[in-house]
Design an enzyme around this catalytic site. Structure first.
Site, PDB file in Angstrom:
ATOM      1  N   THR A 155       0.818  -1.206   0.000  1.00 27.73           N
ATOM      2  CA  THR A 155       0.000   0.000   0.000  1.00 27.73           C
ATOM      3  C   THR A 155       0.855   1.261   0.000  1.00 27.73           C
ATOM      4  O   THR A 155       2.001   1.245   0.478  1.00 27.73           O
ATOM      5  CB  THR A 155      -0.905   0.007   1.253  1.00 27.73           C
ATOM      6  N   ASP A 156       0.279   2.360  -0.491  1.00 25.26           N
ATOM      7  CA  ASP A 156       0.986   3.639  -0.422  1.00 25.26           C
ATOM      8  C   ASP A 156       1.029   4.194   0.995  1.00 25.26           C
ATOM      9  O   ASP A 156       1.805   5.122   1.286  1.00 25.26           O
ATOM     10  CB  ASP A 156       0.344   4.662  -1.365  1.00 25.26           C
ATOM     11  N   GLU A 157       0.235   3.628   1.901  1.00 24.45           N
ATOM     12  CA  GLU A 157       0.187   4.155   3.259  1.00 24.45           C
ATOM     13  C   GLU A 157       1.497   3.957   4.016  1.00 24.45           C
ATOM     14  O   GLU A 157       1.725   4.606   5.039  1.00 24.45           O
ATOM     15  CB  GLU A 157      -0.983   3.546   4.029  1.00 24.45           C
ATOM     16  N   TYR A 187      -1.919  -0.413  10.974  1.00 27.50           N
ATOM     17  CA  TYR A 187      -2.036  -1.091   9.681  1.00 27.50           C
ATOM     18  C   TYR A 187      -0.838  -0.794   8.788  1.00 27.50           C
ATOM     19  O   TYR A 187      -0.165  -1.705   8.295  1.00 27.50           O
ATOM     20  CB  TYR A 187      -3.326  -0.670   8.974  1.00 27.50           C
ATOM     21  N   LYS A 222       2.237  -3.251   7.376  1.00 26.24           N
ATOM     22  CA  LYS A 222       2.538  -3.442   5.954  1.00 26.24           C
ATOM     23  C   LYS A 222       3.964  -3.009   5.638  1.00 26.24           C
ATOM     24  O   LYS A 222       4.653  -3.643   4.811  1.00 26.24           O
ATOM     25  CB  LYS A 222       1.545  -2.676   5.087  1.00 26.24           C
TER      26      LYS A 222
END
Length: 355
Positions: free
Chosen positions: A133-135, A159, A163
């Site tokens: 994810t870009d997060e 989260y 990741k």
């Protein structure tokens, strides 16, 4: 030739499986633990396809995964399996640590053991593709350039931290052991079969149910929106031609404020399924307390995958969101099936009853 897809009953994994089988002849083995967001109804259309096999299992079970790899002899593992909802990670981070970090670690170990036993030609061709994810990059200010693959990791939620840890493990297994890995970091996905805890399906579901449309804070948090089929085809392209050890950012080139997204959905619903009282669904919008550590803006620079692999999104937000809303309107039975039981309890607890 076979690919093993983990988390293939979830939103992105099931869309990938459906698109893969529609566009290739190569079989898919789907390994999924079937947690609350894993739904085999997503794959009902291919359940009897001889190219498709489902195995219920956990990526954290090394022995089971290794045995599965030896049985099916896949040329690639594509890892979608993850806990992925920021709000849930704030309220209960342990599941995210177990699945996203420990699960990825044990999956890597099983893949490494399998890969190490392959004959030379198959060993060279094998790939482990990790979907992220870009997060992991953190948050951007309004004037900051979009995230590039070279951005430092600055995760701000349990989260995204879990990741980020999994991404680092994947990288380490390439540099330490030589495992041929690929990593993709995507922006916010939307489309058919998305569990209605995420913004777009939640707004559609609540609007049709005459419930409040909850918007965090001032609604001006910005996300880049990526139609799920575009994402799936980007992953297939990375698997086909990506350079081992590399990371590829996948974005939709659609930066929008959350409130703009909600307004767009309301306007489509006004046209496609108007309220009985003739009023706009916008009247159901309600602003709620912002979540802790809410990242202000994400944006993806997808120049690398465009330049190296020739991939660009086919959908604009205008076309993608219309397709999405129409899918949910046409699949009310699916929505009803996933919005009962534990999910209903979760929404009541998090947003309050009636929300």
């Amino acid at each position: 030739m076979t690919v093993l897809v983990t988390g293939g009953a979830g939103f992105i994994g099931s869309n990938f499986t459906l698109d893969w089988l529609a566009n290739t002849q190569e079989p898919v083995v789907n390994l999924d633990r079937l947690t609350y967001a894993g739904n085999l109804e997503n794959l009902a259309s291919v359940a009897d396809d001889v190219r498709y096999s489902f195995v219920r299992g956990d990526i954290g079970d090394f022995a089971a995964v290794h045995a599965l790899l030896l049985q099916h002899r896949p040329r690639a593992v594509i890892n979608f399996a993850a806990e992925s909802h920021v709000d849930r990670s704030i309220h209960g981070p342990e599941d995210f640590i177990q699945t996203n970090i420990m699960g990825t670690f044990r999956l890597l170990e099983a893949a490494r053991a399998y890969w190490g036993e392959l004959p030379a030609g198959q060993k060279e061709a094998f790939r482990f593709l990790h979907v992220s994810t870009d997060e992991v990059y953190g948050s951007l200010d309004e004037s900051d350039p979009p995230f590039r693959e070279s951005n430092a990791y600055e995760p701000n939620s349990p989260y995204s931290a879990s990741k980020a840890a999994s991404d680092h493990l994947v990288r380490a297994y390439h540099h330490t052991y030589g495992l041929p890995v690929l990593t993709t970091n995507c922006s916010n996905n939307y489309g058919p079969y998305q569990f209605p805890e995420k913004l777009i399906p939640l707004i559609i579901h609540n609007a049709l149910g005459n419930r409040a449309l909850p918007i965090y804070g001032d609604g001006k948090n910005v996300r880049d929106w990526l139609f799920v089929t575009d994402h799936c085809r980007a992953i297939a392209r990375v698997l086909e031609a990506g350079r081992c050890g590399e990371t590829y950012n996948i974005g939709g080139n659609n930066e929008m404020q959350n409130i703009e997204v909600v307004h767009t959905i309301c306007d489509i619903l006004d046209a496609e399924r108007a309220r009985a009282d003739g009023k706009s669904y916008r009247e159901q919008i309600t602003y709620v307390k912002d979540r802790p550590g809410h990242d202000r803006r994400y944006a993806i620079d997808a120049g690398k995958i465009a330049d190296e692999l020739g991939w660009k999104p086919a959908e604009t937000f205008v076309t993608g969101i219309l397709t999405t809303v129409r899918w949910y309107l046409a699949n009310s039975a699916w929505v009803e099936g996933v919005t009962s039981g534990s999910y209903r309890n979760w929404v009541d607890r998090h947003y309050g009853r009636g929300a």
